[in-house]
Design a protein around this motif. Structure first.
Motif, PDB file in Angstrom:
ATOM      1  N   GLY A   1      -4.776   9.373  -2.345  1.00 55.21           N
ATOM      2  CA  GLY A   1      -3.968   8.174  -2.165  1.00 55.21           C
ATOM      3  C   GLY A   1      -4.086   7.601  -0.769  1.00 55.21           C
ATOM      4  O   GLY A   1      -4.098   6.368  -0.587  1.00 55.21           O
ATOM      5  N   PHE A   2      -4.163   8.477   0.231  1.00 53.73           N
ATOM      6  CA  PHE A   2      -4.324   7.998   1.604  1.00 53.73           C
ATOM      7  C   PHE A   2      -5.722   7.443   1.814  1.00 53.73           C
ATOM      8  O   PHE A   2      -5.897   6.429   2.496  1.00 53.73           O
ATOM      9  CB  PHE A   2      -4.036   9.124   2.593  1.00 53.73           C
ATOM     10  CG  PHE A   2      -4.101   8.686   4.037  1.00 53.73           C
ATOM     11  CD1 PHE A   2      -3.149   7.830   4.561  1.00 53.73           C
ATOM     12  CD2 PHE A   2      -5.111   9.135   4.872  1.00 53.73           C
ATOM     13  CE1 PHE A   2      -3.195   7.425   5.886  1.00 53.73           C
ATOM     14  CE2 PHE A   2      -5.167   8.739   6.197  1.00 53.73           C
ATOM     15  CZ  PHE A   2      -4.210   7.886   6.712  1.00 53.73           C
ATOM     16  N   GLN A   3      -6.721   8.086   1.243  1.00 51.40           N
ATOM     17  CA  GLN A   3      -8.083   7.579   1.367  1.00 51.40           C
ATOM     18  C   GLN A   3      -8.203   6.173   0.779  1.00 51.40           C
ATOM     19  O   GLN A   3      -8.897   5.326   1.328  1.00 51.40           O
ATOM     20  CB  GLN A   3      -9.057   8.527   0.675  1.00 51.40           C
ATOM     21  CG  GLN A   3      -9.170   9.884   1.339  1.00 51.40           C
ATOM     22  CD  GLN A   3     -10.000  10.859   0.524  1.00 51.40           C
ATOM     23  OE1 GLN A   3     -10.723  10.472  -0.382  1.00 51.40           O
ATOM     24  NE2 GLN A   3      -9.881  12.142   0.831  1.00 51.40           N
ATOM     25  N   LEU A   4      -7.519   5.927  -0.328  1.00 52.58           N
ATOM     26  CA  LEU A   4      -7.593   4.624  -0.987  1.00 52.58           C
ATOM     27  C   LEU A   4      -6.763   3.551  -0.294  1.00 52.58           C
ATOM     28  O   LEU A   4      -7.194   2.397  -0.181  1.00 52.58           O
ATOM     29  CB  LEU A   4      -7.104   4.746  -2.438  1.00 52.58           C
ATOM     30  CG  LEU A   4      -8.043   5.425  -3.419  1.00 52.58           C
ATOM     31  CD1 LEU A   4      -7.323   5.691  -4.743  1.00 52.58           C
ATOM     32  CD2 LEU A   4      -9.283   4.579  -3.662  1.00 52.58           C
ATOM     33  N   HIS A   5      -5.584   3.923   0.194  1.00 53.68           N
ATOM     34  CA  HIS A   5      -4.630   2.904   0.641  1.00 53.68           C
ATOM     35  C   HIS A   5      -4.180   3.061   2.090  1.00 53.68           C
ATOM     36  O   HIS A   5      -3.382   2.246   2.574  1.00 53.68           O
ATOM     37  CB  HIS A   5      -3.411   2.917  -0.285  1.00 53.68           C
ATOM     38  CG  HIS A   5      -3.758   2.679  -1.720  1.00 53.68           C
ATOM     39  ND1 HIS A   5      -4.319   1.507  -2.171  1.00 53.68           N
ATOM     40  CD2 HIS A   5      -3.666   3.503  -2.815  1.00 53.68           C
ATOM     41  CE1 HIS A   5      -4.536   1.590  -3.481  1.00 53.68           C
ATOM     42  NE2 HIS A   5      -4.148   2.781  -3.883  1.00 53.68           N
ATOM     43  N   GLY A   6      -4.676   4.088   2.785  1.00 54.98           N
ATOM     44  CA  GLY A   6      -4.316   4.285   4.186  1.00 54.98           C
ATOM     45  C   GLY A   6      -5.531   4.219   5.083  1.00 54.98           C
ATOM     46  O   GLY A   6      -5.704   3.298   5.872  1.00 54.98           O
ATOM     47  N   ALA A   7      -6.427   5.181   4.936  1.00 48.99           N
ATOM     48  CA  ALA A   7      -7.636   5.242   5.770  1.00 48.99           C
ATOM     49  C   ALA A   7      -8.745   4.424   5.099  1.00 48.99           C
ATOM     50  O   ALA A   7      -9.831   4.916   4.826  1.00 48.99           O
ATOM     51  CB  ALA A   7      -8.070   6.684   5.947  1.00 48.99           C
ATOM     52  N   ASN A   8      -8.435   3.165   4.845  1.00 48.21           N
ATOM     53  CA  ASN A   8      -9.339   2.313   4.079  1.00 48.21           C
ATOM     54  C   ASN A   8      -9.827   1.106   4.877  1.00 48.21           C
ATOM     55  O   ASN A   8     -10.302   0.128   4.300  1.00 48.21           O
ATOM     56  CB  ASN A   8      -8.652   1.837   2.797  1.00 48.21           C
ATOM     57  CG  ASN A   8      -7.353   1.097   3.084  1.00 48.21           C
ATOM     58  OD1 ASN A   8      -6.953   0.954   4.232  1.00 48.21           O
ATOM     59  ND2 ASN A   8      -6.695   0.636   2.045  1.00 48.21           N
ATOM     60  N   GLY A   9      -9.702   1.179   6.195  1.00 46.12           N
ATOM     61  CA  GLY A   9     -10.190   0.088   7.033  1.00 46.12           C
ATOM     62  C   GLY A   9      -9.229  -1.062   7.196  1.00 46.12           C
ATOM     63  O   GLY A   9      -9.550  -2.039   7.875  1.00 46.12           O
ATOM     64  N   MET A  10      -8.043  -0.989   6.605  1.00 48.35           N
ATOM     65  CA  MET A  10      -7.046  -2.051   6.745  1.00 48.35           C
ATOM     66  C   MET A  10      -5.899  -1.588   7.609  1.00 48.35           C
ATOM     67  O   MET A  10      -5.326  -0.536   7.335  1.00 48.35           O
ATOM     68  CB  MET A  10      -6.524  -2.460   5.363  1.00 48.35           C
ATOM     69  CG  MET A  10      -7.533  -3.237   4.530  1.00 48.35           C
ATOM     70  SD  MET A  10      -6.833  -3.893   2.990  1.00 48.35           S
ATOM     71  CE  MET A  10      -6.666  -2.388   2.027  1.00 48.35           C
ATOM     72  N   PRO A  11      -5.569  -2.330   8.670  1.00 48.78           N
ATOM     73  CA  PRO A  11      -4.459  -1.916   9.541  1.00 48.78           C
ATOM     74  C   PRO A  11      -3.106  -2.152   8.883  1.00 48.78           C
ATOM     75  O   PRO A  11      -3.021  -2.801   7.852  1.00 48.78           O
ATOM     76  CB  PRO A  11      -4.642  -2.775  10.781  1.00 48.78           C
ATOM     77  CG  PRO A  11      -5.338  -4.004  10.297  1.00 48.78           C
ATOM     78  CD  PRO A  11      -6.222  -3.561   9.182  1.00 48.78           C
TER      79      PRO A  11
ATOM     80  N   ARG B   1       0.812  -1.214   0.000  1.00 52.97           N
ATOM     81  CA  ARG B   1       0.000   0.000   0.000  1.00 52.97           C
ATOM     82  C   ARG B   1       0.848   1.267   0.000  1.00 52.97           C
ATOM     83  O   ARG B   1       0.429   2.302  -0.528  1.00 52.97           O
ATOM     84  CB  ARG B   1      -0.971  -0.014   1.180  1.00 52.97           C
ATOM     85  CG  ARG B   1      -2.119  -0.999   0.956  1.00 52.97           C
ATOM     86  CD  ARG B   1      -3.140  -0.935   2.070  1.00 52.97           C
ATOM     87  NE  ARG B   1      -2.676  -1.623   3.258  1.00 52.97           N
ATOM     88  CZ  ARG B   1      -2.855  -1.188   4.498  1.00 52.97           C
ATOM     89  NH1 ARG B   1      -3.431  -0.018   4.731  1.00 52.97           N
ATOM     90  NH2 ARG B   1      -2.434  -1.894   5.521  1.00 52.97           N
ATOM     91  N   LYS B   2       2.047   1.218   0.566  1.00 58.99           N
ATOM     92  CA  LYS B   2       2.972   2.352   0.435  1.00 58.99           C
ATOM     93  C   LYS B   2       3.213   2.675  -1.035  1.00 58.99           C
ATOM     94  O   LYS B   2       3.178   3.836  -1.461  1.00 58.99           O
ATOM     95  CB  LYS B   2       4.343   2.005   1.037  1.00 58.99           C
ATOM     96  CG  LYS B   2       4.493   1.928   2.511  1.00 58.99           C
ATOM     97  CD  LYS B   2       5.945   1.574   2.768  1.00 58.99           C
ATOM     98  CE  LYS B   2       6.187   1.183   4.208  1.00 58.99           C
ATOM     99  NZ  LYS B   2       7.590   0.752   4.413  1.00 58.99           N
ATOM    100  N   VAL B   3       3.506   1.632  -1.792  1.00 58.85           N
ATOM    101  CA  VAL B   3       3.832   1.810  -3.206  1.00 58.85           C
ATOM    102  C   VAL B   3       2.596   2.255  -3.984  1.00 58.85           C
ATOM    103  O   VAL B   3       2.678   3.151  -4.841  1.00 58.85           O
ATOM    104  CB  VAL B   3       4.422   0.507  -3.777  1.00 58.85           C
ATOM    105  CG1 VAL B   3       4.690   0.650  -5.268  1.00 58.85           C
ATOM    106  CG2 VAL B   3       5.712   0.135  -3.044  1.00 58.85           C
ATOM    107  N   LEU B   4       1.447   1.668  -3.672  1.00 61.38           N
ATOM    108  CA  LEU B   4       0.223   2.053  -4.370  1.00 61.38           C
ATOM    109  C   LEU B   4      -0.134   3.518  -4.093  1.00 61.38           C
ATOM    110  O   LEU B   4      -0.563   4.243  -5.003  1.00 61.38           O
ATOM    111  CB  LEU B   4      -0.923   1.129  -3.948  1.00 61.38           C
ATOM    112  CG  LEU B   4      -0.785  -0.342  -4.370  1.00 61.38           C
ATOM    113  CD1 LEU B   4      -1.930  -1.162  -3.786  1.00 61.38           C
ATOM    114  CD2 LEU B   4      -0.733  -0.480  -5.883  1.00 61.38           C
ATOM    115  N   TRP B   5       0.028   3.952  -2.854  1.00 56.74           N
ATOM    116  CA  TRP B   5      -0.235   5.363  -2.533  1.00 56.74           C
ATOM    117  C   TRP B   5       0.734   6.267  -3.283  1.00 56.74           C
ATOM    118  O   TRP B   5       0.342   7.286  -3.857  1.00 56.74           O
ATOM    119  CB  TRP B   5      -0.151   5.573  -1.022  1.00 56.74           C
ATOM    120  CG  TRP B   5      -0.395   6.982  -0.571  1.00 56.74           C
ATOM    121  CD1 TRP B   5      -0.770   8.057  -1.325  1.00 56.74           C
ATOM    122  CD2 TRP B   5      -0.262   7.481   0.770  1.00 56.74           C
ATOM    123  NE1 TRP B   5      -0.877   9.193  -0.551  1.00 56.74           N
ATOM    124  CE2 TRP B   5      -0.577   8.861   0.739  1.00 56.74           C
ATOM    125  CE3 TRP B   5       0.084   6.891   1.974  1.00 56.74           C
ATOM    126  CZ2 TRP B   5      -0.544   9.654   1.877  1.00 56.74           C
ATOM    127  CZ3 TRP B   5       0.119   7.679   3.114  1.00 56.74           C
ATOM    128  CH2 TRP B   5      -0.200   9.043   3.067  1.00 56.74           C
TER     129      TRP B   5
END
Length: 206
Positions: free
Chosen positions: A196-206, A13-17
């Motif tokens: 990017g954060f909404q998609l891959h950070g604050a997306n319900g996945m720890p 998710r780092k890379v995807l963001w």
């Protein structure tokens, strides 16, 4: 361009963001737990550590998520995310390296115990030590953010915020009591303004 990994992995998710920030749309090829086995000869020929993510960009193959993020920012000549000037770049990379070497190690036991429910990580004393160490490291980040008043490496968003933002979201979502860290809380609100954060950070996945 292709990313090998699973979309639930914090390092993928780092890379995807980062790709969202750069306007890139790589193909995501699912590998890892629940998907294709990373211990196969095919994957090990790309990354002998059997870990995701792996980036394939033409003939180039890279592993280590923070390195991939640096490469992509450099490839796209995004000096706002990774400055060219040595001192400014070092400040960004300092916090990226701290995330990988210090903060990650601080949360490992507590995360495996509380979130993954690993039977091998249920010792009460070790768990409490892990939680305390995790909070202490997040306190260091809070102090840095209070000092800058904006982002991890200064007044401008950078790759340091990508890698630290995902770690901070993991801390926030872990089922434990959390000390008040007002600078971290304000920073996470700023990050949440970024798609990017909404998609891959604050997306319900720890």
């Amino acid at each position: 361009m292709k990313i090998l990994g699973k979309p639930t992995s914090i390092n993928v998710r780092k890379v995807l963001w980062t790709c969202v920030e750069l306007g890139l749309e790589p193909e995501l090829e699912p590998w890892g737990s629940g998907y294709r086995d990373t211990n196969t000869p095919e994957f090990l020929s790309l990354n002998p550590n059997a870990m995701v993510p792996v980036l394939k960009d033409g003939e180039l193959v890279l592993w280590e998520s923070n390195t991939i993020c640096r490469y992509l920012a450099g490839r796209e000549q995004r000096q706002d995310l990774l400055p060219a000037e040595p001192a400014a770049r070092a400040r960004v990379e300092q916090w990226m390296d701290w995330q990988a070497t210090e903060l990650n190690n601080a949360w490992r036991y507590a995360f495996m115990s509380l979130v993954r429910q690993s039977p091998a990580h249920q010792d009460p004393a070790a768990l409490q030590a892990g939680i305390s160490g995790w909070h202490r490291h997040m306190g260091l980040l809070d102090a840095q953010l209070a000092k800058t008043g904006a982002f991890a490496a200064g007044d401008q968003f950078s790759l340091a915020d990508v890698v630290l933002g995902l770690s901070a979201q993991r801390w926030l979502m872990a089922p434990m009591e959390h000390p008040e860290l007002p600078a971290v809380a304000s920073w996470l609100q700023r990050l949440n303004e970024r798609p990017g954060f909404q998609l891959h950070g604050a997306n319900g996945m720890p």
